[in-house]
Scaffold this motif. Structure first.
Motif, mmCIF file in Angstrom:
data_model
loop_
_atom_site.group_PDB
_atom_site.id
_atom_site.type_symbol
_atom_site.label_atom_id
_atom_site.label_comp_id
_atom_site.label_asym_id
_atom_site.label_seq_id
_atom_site.Cartn_x
_atom_site.Cartn_y
_atom_site.Cartn_z
ATOM 1 N N ILE A 1 4.181 22.969 0.412
ATOM 2 C CA ILE A 1 3.448 22.344 0.460
ATOM 3 C C ILE A 1 3.267 21.055 -0.382
ATOM 4 O O ILE A 1 3.857 20.575 -0.738
ATOM 5 C CB ILE A 1 2.703 23.084 -0.468
ATOM 6 N N ILE A 2 2.392 20.162 0.458
ATOM 7 C CA ILE A 2 2.065 18.959 -0.044
ATOM 8 C C ILE A 2 0.872 18.703 -0.577
ATOM 9 O O ILE A 2 -0.440 19.161 -0.153
ATOM 10 C CB ILE A 2 1.991 17.850 1.767
ATOM 11 N N ALA B 1 5.046 17.028 8.351
ATOM 12 C CA ALA B 1 4.274 16.266 7.826
ATOM 13 C C ALA B 1 3.359 16.044 8.425
ATOM 14 O O ALA B 1 2.844 15.273 9.623
ATOM 15 C CB ALA B 1 4.568 15.794 6.781
ATOM 16 N N GLY B 2 2.153 16.525 8.059
ATOM 17 C CA GLY B 2 1.175 16.532 9.065
ATOM 18 C C GLY B 2 -0.004 15.400 7.849
ATOM 19 O O GLY B 2 -0.566 14.231 8.914
ATOM 20 N N ALA B 3 0.259 14.884 6.719
ATOM 21 C CA ALA B 3 -0.390 13.981 6.277
ATOM 22 C C ALA B 3 0.593 13.150 4.793
ATOM 23 O O ALA B 3 1.349 13.470 4.195
ATOM 24 C CB ALA B 3 -1.385 14.333 5.170
ATOM 25 N N ALA B 4 -0.060 11.988 4.799
ATOM 26 C CA ALA B 4 1.146 11.274 3.656
ATOM 27 C C ALA B 4 0.762 12.071 2.477
ATOM 28 O O ALA B 4 0.188 12.174 1.916
ATOM 29 C CB ALA B 4 0.779 9.699 3.793
ATOM 30 N N GLY B 5 1.948 12.487 1.409
ATOM 31 C CA GLY B 5 1.584 12.812 0.068
ATOM 32 C C GLY B 5 2.760 13.234 -0.666
ATOM 33 O O GLY B 5 4.326 12.116 -0.018
ATOM 34 N N ASN C 1 0.896 -1.552 -0.050
ATOM 35 C CA ASN C 1 -0.132 0.348 -0.132
ATOM 36 C C ASN C 1 0.795 1.190 -0.182
ATOM 37 O O ASN C 1 0.436 2.178 0.820
ATOM 38 C CB ASN C 1 -0.575 0.372 1.353
ATOM 39 N N GLY C 2 2.240 1.450 -0.588
ATOM 40 C CA GLY C 2 3.412 2.230 -1.209
ATOM 41 C C GLY C 2 4.326 2.578 0.122
ATOM 42 O O GLY C 2 4.444 3.250 0.286
ATOM 43 N N ASP D 1 8.993 14.803 -4.125
ATOM 44 C CA ASP D 1 9.587 13.610 -3.249
ATOM 45 C C ASP D 1 8.339 13.339 -2.510
ATOM 46 O O ASP D 1 7.206 14.188 -2.252
ATOM 47 C CB ASP D 1 10.020 13.482 -2.151
ATOM 48 N N ALA D 2 7.724 11.814 -2.399
ATOM 49 C CA ALA D 2 6.594 10.947 -2.032
ATOM 50 C C ALA D 2 7.314 11.013 0.108
ATOM 51 O O ALA D 2 8.097 10.993 0.922
ATOM 52 C CB ALA D 2 6.504 9.811 -2.028
ATOM 53 N N VAL D 3 6.351 11.831 1.053
ATOM 54 C CA VAL D 3 6.769 11.895 2.290
ATOM 55 C C VAL D 3 5.228 11.176 3.030
ATOM 56 O O VAL D 3 4.448 10.794 2.049
ATOM 57 C CB VAL D 3 6.357 12.671 3.024
#
Length: 124
Positions: free
Chosen positions: A85-86, A60-64, A9-10, A112-114
């Motif tokens: 900004i994500i 980061a507050g969320a994955a993105g 799942n990523g 970048d994925a975070v």
């Protein structure tokens, strides 16, 4: 012992598989408690601080995916100013400075994925 990298799942996990004894003992697999950030598709020129990172983390507050970097190293920011900004699920989510300070490092690059909780930048 064999090392594998598995993506679920990523989320990327490093897995170590130990071979069992010849008597048919079960094979043990160990996975880390927390997933690490997905590997970058290609190396990118990320803006980095030349000195040591600051003591105040901007997480980061969320994955993105990193959509835009709004502040540069050495720039003064006030609490609530957008630093990065994500993009997540077609939404742009600003990651803001938790307090006044000077940007000490930007630890990501656009694209970048975070993961949620990942340190994106630091302040002094």
């Amino acid at each position: 012992m064999k090392n594998y990298t598995i993506t679920v799942n990523g989320n990327v996990y490093d897995v170590v598989v130990e071979e069992g004894a010849a008597s048919g003992a079960p094979v043990a697999a160990k996975a880390p408690a927390a997933p690490k950030a997905a590997p970058k598709a290609a190396p990118k020129a990320a803006p980095k601080a030349s000195g040591a990172a600051g003591g105040i983390k901007i997480e980061a507050g969320a994955a993105g995916k990193v959509f835009k970097i709004e502040a540069g190293v050495g720039q003064a920011v006030k609490a609530g100013d957008s630093v990065i900004i994500i993009e997540a699920m077609k939404m742009e989510i600003p990651v803001v400075a938790p307090q006044d300070g000077t940007v000490a490092s930007i630890d990501v690059a656009v694209g970048d994925a975070v993961e949620a909780g990942a340190v994106l930048a630091t302040l002094n």
